[in-house]
Design a protein around this motif. Structure first.
Motif, PDB file in Angstrom:
ATOM      1  N   UNK A   1       0.843  -1.184   0.000  1.00  0.00           N
ATOM      2  CA  UNK A   1       0.000   0.000   0.000  1.00  0.00           C
ATOM      3  C   UNK A   1       0.884   1.242   0.000  1.00  0.00           C
ATOM      4  N   UNK A   2       0.386   2.292  -0.631  1.00  0.00           N
ATOM      5  CA  UNK A   2       1.108   3.556  -0.607  1.00  0.00           C
ATOM      6  C   UNK A   2       1.043   4.125   0.799  1.00  0.00           C
ATOM      7  N   UNK A   3       2.177   4.568   1.308  1.00  0.00           N
ATOM      8  CA  UNK A   3       2.269   5.197   2.627  1.00  0.00           C
ATOM      9  C   UNK A   3       2.004   6.694   2.451  1.00  0.00           C
ATOM     10  N   UNK A   4       0.815   7.171   2.819  1.00  0.00           N
ATOM     11  CA  UNK A   4       0.477   8.580   2.563  1.00  0.00           C
ATOM     12  C   UNK A   4       1.347   9.577   3.328  1.00  0.00           C
ATOM     13  N   UNK A   5       1.938   9.160   4.426  1.00  0.00           N
ATOM     14  CA  UNK A   5       2.791  10.069   5.191  1.00  0.00           C
ATOM     15  C   UNK A   5       4.126  10.321   4.501  1.00  0.00           C
ATOM     16  N   UNK A   6       4.476   9.451   3.534  1.00  0.00           N
ATOM     17  CA  UNK A   6       5.769   9.573   2.868  1.00  0.00           C
ATOM     18  C   UNK A   6       5.642   9.567   1.349  1.00  0.00           C
ATOM     19  N   UNK A   7       4.454   9.867   0.844  1.00  0.00           N
ATOM     20  CA  UNK A   7       4.202   9.853  -0.590  1.00  0.00           C
ATOM     21  C   UNK A   7       3.449  11.112  -0.993  1.00  0.00           C
ATOM     22  N   UNK A   8       3.483  11.387  -2.291  1.00  0.00           N
ATOM     23  CA  UNK A   8       2.738  12.528  -2.828  1.00  0.00           C
ATOM     24  C   UNK A   8       2.249  12.164  -4.224  1.00  0.00           C
ATOM     25  N   UNK A   9       0.963  12.329  -4.437  1.00  0.00           N
ATOM     26  CA  UNK A   9       0.384  12.167  -5.764  1.00  0.00           C
ATOM     27  C   UNK A   9      -0.080  13.555  -6.172  1.00  0.00           C
ATOM     28  N   UNK A  10       0.587  14.109  -7.156  1.00  0.00           N
ATOM     29  CA  UNK A  10       0.327  15.499  -7.470  1.00  0.00           C
ATOM     30  C   UNK A  10       0.330  15.808  -8.946  1.00  0.00           C
ATOM     31  N   UNK A  11       0.302  17.102  -9.214  1.00  0.00           N
ATOM     32  CA  UNK A  11       0.273  17.585 -10.590  1.00  0.00           C
ATOM     33  C   UNK A  11       0.930  18.953 -10.652  1.00  0.00           C
ATOM     34  N   UNK A  12       1.286  19.340 -11.862  1.00  0.00           N
ATOM     35  CA  UNK A  12       1.744  20.704 -12.106  1.00  0.00           C
ATOM     36  C   UNK A  12       1.240  21.125 -13.474  1.00  0.00           C
ATOM     37  N   UNK A  13       0.952  22.422 -13.593  1.00  0.00           N
ATOM     38  CA  UNK A  13       0.420  22.968 -14.835  1.00  0.00           C
ATOM     39  C   UNK A  13       0.857  24.429 -14.948  1.00  0.00           C
ATOM     40  N   UNK A  14       1.151  24.866 -16.159  1.00  0.00           N
ATOM     41  CA  UNK A  14       1.495  26.269 -16.386  1.00  0.00           C
ATOM     42  C   UNK A  14       0.245  27.123 -16.180  1.00  0.00           C
ATOM     43  N   UNK A  15       0.447  28.262 -15.536  1.00  0.00           N
ATOM     44  CA  UNK A  15      -0.636  29.198 -15.265  1.00  0.00           C
ATOM     45  C   UNK A  15      -0.234  30.562 -15.799  1.00  0.00           C
ATOM     46  N   UNK A  16      -1.126  31.202 -16.547  1.00  0.00           N
ATOM     47  CA  UNK A  16      -0.894  32.530 -17.114  1.00  0.00           C
ATOM     48  C   UNK A  16       0.403  32.578 -17.926  1.00  0.00           C
ATOM     49  N   UNK A  17       0.797  31.468 -18.486  1.00  0.00           N
ATOM     50  CA  UNK A  17       1.940  31.318 -19.384  1.00  0.00           C
ATOM     51  C   UNK A  17       3.302  31.561 -18.726  1.00  0.00           C
ATOM     52  N   UNK A  18       3.360  32.009 -17.480  1.00  0.00           N
ATOM     53  CA  UNK A  18       4.647  32.388 -16.907  1.00  0.00           C
ATOM     54  C   UNK A  18       4.979  31.725 -15.570  1.00  0.00           C
ATOM     55  N   UNK A  19       4.071  30.984 -15.001  1.00  0.00           N
ATOM     56  CA  UNK A  19       4.333  30.360 -13.707  1.00  0.00           C
ATOM     57  C   UNK A  19       3.781  28.941 -13.697  1.00  0.00           C
ATOM     58  N   UNK A  20       4.143  28.176 -12.704  1.00  0.00           N
ATOM     59  CA  UNK A  20       3.650  26.805 -12.564  1.00  0.00           C
ATOM     60  C   UNK A  20       2.866  26.677 -11.270  1.00  0.00           C
ATOM     61  N   UNK A  21       1.669  26.143 -11.383  1.00  0.00           N
ATOM     62  CA  UNK A  21       0.851  25.834 -10.213  1.00  0.00           C
ATOM     63  C   UNK A  21       1.034  24.354  -9.915  1.00  0.00           C
ATOM     64  N   UNK A  22       1.284  24.052  -8.646  1.00  0.00           N
ATOM     65  CA  UNK A  22       1.438  22.666  -8.209  1.00  0.00           C
ATOM     66  C   UNK A  22       0.337  22.324  -7.214  1.00  0.00           C
ATOM     67  N   UNK A  23      -0.086  21.095  -7.250  1.00  0.00           N
ATOM     68  CA  UNK A  23      -1.103  20.646  -6.318  1.00  0.00           C
ATOM     69  C   UNK A  23      -0.960  19.164  -6.062  1.00  0.00           C
ATOM     70  N   UNK A  24      -1.781  18.671  -5.144  1.00  0.00           N
ATOM     71  CA  UNK A  24      -1.735  17.254  -4.786  1.00  0.00           C
ATOM     72  C   UNK A  24      -3.127  16.769  -4.428  1.00  0.00           C
ATOM     73  N   UNK A  25      -3.263  15.451  -4.403  1.00  0.00           N
ATOM     74  CA  UNK A  25      -4.484  14.777  -3.965  1.00  0.00           C
ATOM     75  C   UNK A  25      -4.118  13.949  -2.733  1.00  0.00           C
ATOM     76  N   UNK A  26      -4.272  14.508  -1.538  1.00  0.00           N
ATOM     77  CA  UNK A  26      -3.830  13.802  -0.334  1.00  0.00           C
ATOM     78  C   UNK A  26      -4.728  12.637   0.095  1.00  0.00           C
ATOM     79  N   UNK A  27      -5.936  12.542  -0.448  1.00  0.00           N
ATOM     80  CA  UNK A  27      -6.847  11.452  -0.056  1.00  0.00           C
ATOM     81  C   UNK A  27      -6.965  10.460  -1.201  1.00  0.00           C
TER      82      UNK A  27
END
Length: 174
Positions: free
Chosen positions: A1-27
């Motif tokens: 099983x994935x250990x949620x305390x030591x793992x990250x399932x996330x994403x990144x996407x360019x925002x407004x053409x000049x920066x990167x937004x990062x996020x995750x799904x903790x559940x």
């Protein structure tokens, strides 16, 4: 099983053409099986709670779980189920599978790097992987966008999914 305390399932996407937004799904829930001697026997199933998306900005998260993007009220889960795994280089695996977002299922290919194996001080056997894939979000119906005065898009079509996984061996049910 994935250990949620030591793992990250996330994403990144360019925002407004000049920066990167990062996020995750903790559940999420997961079932993994890794066979280092015969990678073709390996498999993975991950089910993420779309309402758990976290970018660190409450207003943005509310927009992401709404109808413009994930529509978490109607589509509470996003899933990945592997269909094939093969070794493609030293400690590098390619996992093919089906990704379902908003009721749309499409094939994706994850490139996974095997980080290693260890028995921790508590006696748990752990294995680590880093993985990525890049998708076109509109292929899954994530089509919201605003145009910028300069002519670009507010949110890039290209979305990078990232898997930083620490998994713990669980007893096999007989």
């Amino acid at each position: 099983m994935i250990d949620p305390a030591h793992s990250r399932i996330g994403f990144s996407v360019r925002h407004a053409m000049v920066t990167t937004v990062r996020g995750a799904f903790p559940e999420y829930e997961s079932r993994l099986y890794f066979d280092g001697r015969d990678p073709a026997r390996s498999r993975a199933e991950i089910s993420l709670s779309t309402a758990s998306v976290d970018t660190g900005v409450e207003q943005r998260d509310a927009h992401l779980v709404g109808r413009d993007f994930l529509d978490a009220g109607r589509h509470p889960r996003m899933t990945f189920t592997s269909s094939a795994v093969r070794l493609v280089g030293k400690d590098v695996y390619r996992m093919t599978g089906d990704l379902t977002i908003k009721g749309v299922t499409r094939p994706v290919v994850l490139d996974l790097t095997y980080i290693g194996y260890v028995t921790d001080p508590f006696g748990y056997e752990r294995v680590g992987f880093d993985g990525t894939t890049t998708i076109n979000r509109s292929d899954w119906g994530l089509t919201y966008n605003a145009r910028l005065a300069e002519g670009g898009a507010m949110v890039s079509e290209r979305l990078r999914l990232q898997f930083d996984i620490a998994a713990i061996r669980m007893p096999v049910a007989s």
